[in-house]
Motif scaffolding. Sequence first.
Motif, PDB file in Angstrom:
ATOM      1  N   VAL A   1      -3.075  -6.531  -6.093  1.00  0.00           N
ATOM      2  CA  VAL A   1      -3.316  -7.162  -7.343  1.00  0.00           C
ATOM      3  C   VAL A   1      -3.906  -5.682  -7.734  1.00  0.00           C
ATOM      4  N   LEU A   2      -3.671  -4.333  -6.696  1.00  0.00           N
ATOM      5  CA  LEU A   2      -3.706  -2.733  -7.827  1.00  0.00           C
ATOM      6  C   LEU A   2      -2.841  -2.861  -8.692  1.00  0.00           C
ATOM      7  N   TYR A   3      -1.549  -2.837  -7.649  1.00  0.00           N
ATOM      8  CA  TYR A   3      -0.221  -2.303  -8.143  1.00  0.00           C
ATOM      9  C   TYR A   3      -0.404  -3.143  -9.213  1.00  0.00           C
ATOM     10  N   PHE A   4       0.066  -4.513  -9.781  1.00  0.00           N
ATOM     11  CA  PHE A   4      -0.306  -4.594 -11.086  1.00  0.00           C
ATOM     12  C   PHE A   4      -0.797  -4.461 -11.780  1.00  0.00           C
ATOM     13  N   ASP A   5      -2.169  -4.386 -11.599  1.00  0.00           N
ATOM     14  CA  ASP A   5      -2.697  -3.436 -12.683  1.00  0.00           C
ATOM     15  C   ASP A   5      -3.059  -1.882 -13.581  1.00  0.00           C
ATOM     16  N   SER A   6      -2.034  -1.286 -12.361  1.00  0.00           N
ATOM     17  CA  SER A   6      -1.683  -0.555 -13.141  1.00  0.00           C
ATOM     18  C   SER A   6      -0.176  -0.585 -13.615  1.00  0.00           C
ATOM     19  N   VAL A   7       0.262  -1.656 -13.467  1.00  0.00           N
ATOM     20  CA  VAL A   7       1.385  -1.957 -14.398  1.00  0.00           C
ATOM     21  C   VAL A   7       1.111  -2.201 -15.892  1.00  0.00           C
ATOM     22  N   LEU A   8       0.002  -3.194 -15.924  1.00  0.00           N
ATOM     23  CA  LEU A   8      -0.342  -3.632 -17.106  1.00  0.00           C
ATOM     24  C   LEU A   8      -1.814  -2.862 -17.366  1.00  0.00           C
ATOM     25  N   GLU A   9      -1.930  -1.858 -17.245  1.00  0.00           N
ATOM     26  CA  GLU A   9      -2.465  -0.032 -17.600  1.00  0.00           C
ATOM     27  C   GLU A   9      -1.465   0.278 -18.595  1.00  0.00           C
ATOM     28  N   LEU A  10      -0.466   0.556 -18.145  1.00  0.00           N
ATOM     29  CA  LEU A  10       0.653   0.991 -18.653  1.00  0.00           C
ATOM     30  C   LEU A  10       1.179   0.588 -19.620  1.00  0.00           C
ATOM     31  N   LEU A  11       1.239  -0.777 -20.100  1.00  0.00           N
ATOM     32  CA  LEU A  11       1.938  -2.035 -20.534  1.00  0.00           C
ATOM     33  C   LEU A  11       0.760  -1.323 -21.586  1.00  0.00           C
ATOM     34  N   ARG A  12      -0.496  -2.001 -21.262  1.00  0.00           N
ATOM     35  CA  ARG A  12      -1.528  -1.436 -22.481  1.00  0.00           C
ATOM     36  C   ARG A  12      -1.045   0.373 -23.137  1.00  0.00           C
ATOM     37  N   ALA A  13      -1.403   0.709 -22.637  1.00  0.00           N
ATOM     38  CA  ALA A  13      -1.245   2.294 -22.679  1.00  0.00           C
ATOM     39  C   ALA A  13      -0.266   2.672 -23.928  1.00  0.00           C
ATOM     40  N   GLY A  14       1.430   2.124 -23.667  1.00  0.00           N
ATOM     41  CA  GLY A  14       2.296   1.167 -24.436  1.00  0.00           C
ATOM     42  C   GLY A  14       2.426   0.853 -25.943  1.00  0.00           C
ATOM     43  N   GLY A  15       0.862  -0.079 -25.526  1.00  0.00           N
ATOM     44  CA  GLY A  15       0.759  -1.071 -27.318  1.00  0.00           C
ATOM     45  C   GLY A  15       0.429  -2.137 -26.786  1.00  0.00           C
ATOM     46  N   PHE A  16       1.285  -2.592 -25.643  1.00  0.00           N
ATOM     47  CA  PHE A  16       0.974  -3.871 -25.731  1.00  0.00           C
ATOM     48  C   PHE A  16      -0.235  -5.161 -26.223  1.00  0.00           C
ATOM     49  N   SER A  17       0.130  -6.024 -26.435  1.00  0.00           N
ATOM     50  CA  SER A  17      -1.312  -7.231 -26.075  1.00  0.00           C
ATOM     51  C   SER A  17      -1.550  -7.404 -24.780  1.00  0.00           C
ATOM     52  N   TYR A  18      -2.642  -7.516 -24.054  1.00  0.00           N
ATOM     53  CA  TYR A  18      -2.952  -8.658 -22.941  1.00  0.00           C
ATOM     54  C   TYR A  18      -2.009  -9.489 -22.911  1.00  0.00           C
TER      55      TYR A  18
ATOM     56  N   THR B   1      10.543   3.575  -8.122  1.00  0.00           N
ATOM     57  CA  THR B   1       9.858   3.830  -6.697  1.00  0.00           C
ATOM     58  C   THR B   1       9.808   2.796  -5.513  1.00  0.00           C
ATOM     59  N   ALA B   2       9.614   1.953  -6.566  1.00  0.00           N
ATOM     60  CA  ALA B   2       8.489   0.660  -5.453  1.00  0.00           C
ATOM     61  C   ALA B   2      10.474  -0.132  -5.017  1.00  0.00           C
ATOM     62  N   ARG B   3      11.086   0.353  -5.293  1.00  0.00           N
ATOM     63  CA  ARG B   3      11.925  -0.547  -5.341  1.00  0.00           C
ATOM     64  C   ARG B   3      12.821   0.275  -3.263  1.00  0.00           C
ATOM     65  N   GLN B   4      12.840   1.479  -3.832  1.00  0.00           N
ATOM     66  CA  GLN B   4      12.813   1.979  -2.435  1.00  0.00           C
ATOM     67  C   GLN B   4      12.267   1.938  -1.255  1.00  0.00           C
ATOM     68  N   VAL B   5      10.791   1.249  -1.582  1.00  0.00           N
ATOM     69  CA  VAL B   5      10.577   0.580  -0.279  1.00  0.00           C
ATOM     70  C   VAL B   5      10.597   0.270   0.159  1.00  0.00           C
ATOM     71  N   PHE B   6      10.968  -0.961  -0.896  1.00  0.00           N
ATOM     72  CA  PHE B   6      11.694  -2.338  -0.404  1.00  0.00           C
ATOM     73  C   PHE B   6      12.549  -2.435   0.198  1.00  0.00           C
TER      74      PHE B   6
ATOM     75  N   THR C   1       1.099  -1.494  -0.304  1.00  0.00           N
ATOM     76  CA  THR C   1      -0.132  -0.044   0.104  1.00  0.00           C
ATOM     77  C   THR C   1       0.959   1.353   0.107  1.00  0.00           C
ATOM     78  N   GLU C   2       2.187   1.755   0.362  1.00  0.00           N
ATOM     79  CA  GLU C   2       2.922   2.738   0.834  1.00  0.00           C
ATOM     80  C   GLU C   2       3.193   2.740  -0.802  1.00  0.00           C
ATOM     81  N   ILE C   3       3.464   1.147  -1.109  1.00  0.00           N
ATOM     82  CA  ILE C   3       4.379   1.824  -2.914  1.00  0.00           C
ATOM     83  C   ILE C   3       3.007   2.618  -3.759  1.00  0.00           C
TER      84      ILE C   3
END
Lengths: 231, 231
Positions: free
Chosen positions: B123-140, B97-102, B72-74
């Motif tokens: 789950v929220l974190y990974f969804d946001s990563v997926l959102e980034l990849l999608r915006a970058g033009g990746f297929s699921y 950024t996430a790494r700094q927390v770890f 959640t902090e991340i």
Amino acid sequence: MTAKTAATRSPKVPLSRERVLGAAIAVADTGGIASLTMRRLAQELGVEAMSLYYHVSNKEDVLDGMIDAVVTEINVLVDALEPNPDWRLALRERILTARQVFLRHPWAPGVLESRTGMSPPIVLYFDSVLELLRAGGFSYDLAHHGLHALGSRALGFTQELFDPGDDDYSGDADAALLEQMAEQVPHLVAMMMEISHDDPESTLGWCDDQVEFEFGLDLILDGLERSRERA
Amino acid sequence: MTAKTAATRSPKVPLSRERVLGAAIAVADTGGIASLTMRRLAQELGVEAMSLYYHVSNKEDVLDGMIDAVVTEINVLVDALEPNPDWRLALRERILTARQVFLRHPWAPGVLESRTGMSPPIVLYFDSVLELLRAGGFSYDLAHHGLHALGSRALGFTQELFDPGDDDYSGDADAALLEQMAEQVPHLVAMMMEISHDDPESTLGWCDDQVEFEFGLDLILDGLERSRERA
DNA sequence: ACCTGAACACCGTTCAAGT
DNA sequence: ACCTGAACACCGTTCAAGT
């Protein structure tokens, strides 16, 4: 009739470090690393727990020995591999061979990562990987970066962050649950639905570990080759 | 004079799940995860161990809650990041950024990998990563492979296989030891000597974790971009 | 040389009982 | 509603004692 079940219980053959470690691996393979206690291990060997301390110094020593045994198993296998002039194919085969051993010892990655120091078998393994990279034209500096980039993949495993076998989020996740999640994690849900559509057999237990391992491995190997060419 | 040392010991403010988890993280940050016992945790809170069970169901629940708090902090930090049209730069910044927390919670990678299921923050974190990849033009499909290729790097950490701080193989390893090892692991020794020559300050504690993390991360991000272009 | 009984200092956890 | 004392079943480990 005389021997109860396991040959390991025979009190004829005396205990030894090797027998202790062998039994420890067998216990961990069968019941998981959490089931491996000194008392349980002793029981497996038909002996009292205190007897173990004559052959190993403590439980840490047992864990160290188990890892060394597994890595030695890997070293024997990879040393028998036929050479390949393509460093990528050679390393790929090595790593996938090592991976087979870890698949037989699911507890090993976790224990290995909990160890701090390098032991001789591990050092030997990495030296052989370095040899491959050097033969492939890598500088020591780039080879060093490459080892870090591979991380535990160099040894043949990745720690999967989520167990696909987990009931909560895999297997029989029904449409209702997906719909409920869709609002908060739309991309995750969309991804799972698309993939499960392409391969209806695997609803949410959808990750083929072998395929994913090889995808990530090839991605890194190709990236390293490009770095090498550029250097 | 009245309050002994820590504010956590005050019996005024009642216990709660949040206070228990906060204290658990503090204990683990300070003394390592092995020092985190229910009794030690209770002591930190100025309470008896049994009292904890009124607020958490068991130790597993504590560990789950600690991870959720860290992730959640991340999530809070990465959600505040400014968008970047280049998906590689955007994801890179997120992950670093996430790494700094770890880095502030060295016990977290090990505990995280020992958890089986996904929790809402993860789950929220990974969804946001997926959102980034999608915006970058990746297929699921390719995004899914990408997540596996990144592995724990997607969350901002790699499990280092060897502790550079280990006395046996780092820091003050002298020339005699190196010479002794040189016969059996020539490439490893040559690599260490070359690198320590280039950077004499760091004899064997030579791995700059941040540099290596970024090298591996960029290698994978570049590889994914190439895969995306090819698709 | 090899194994063990008894004991110690720790765990996580339960449950009835206190306030 | 919130906390605790006493107790249980388990750990790893030591050490003097057995054969």
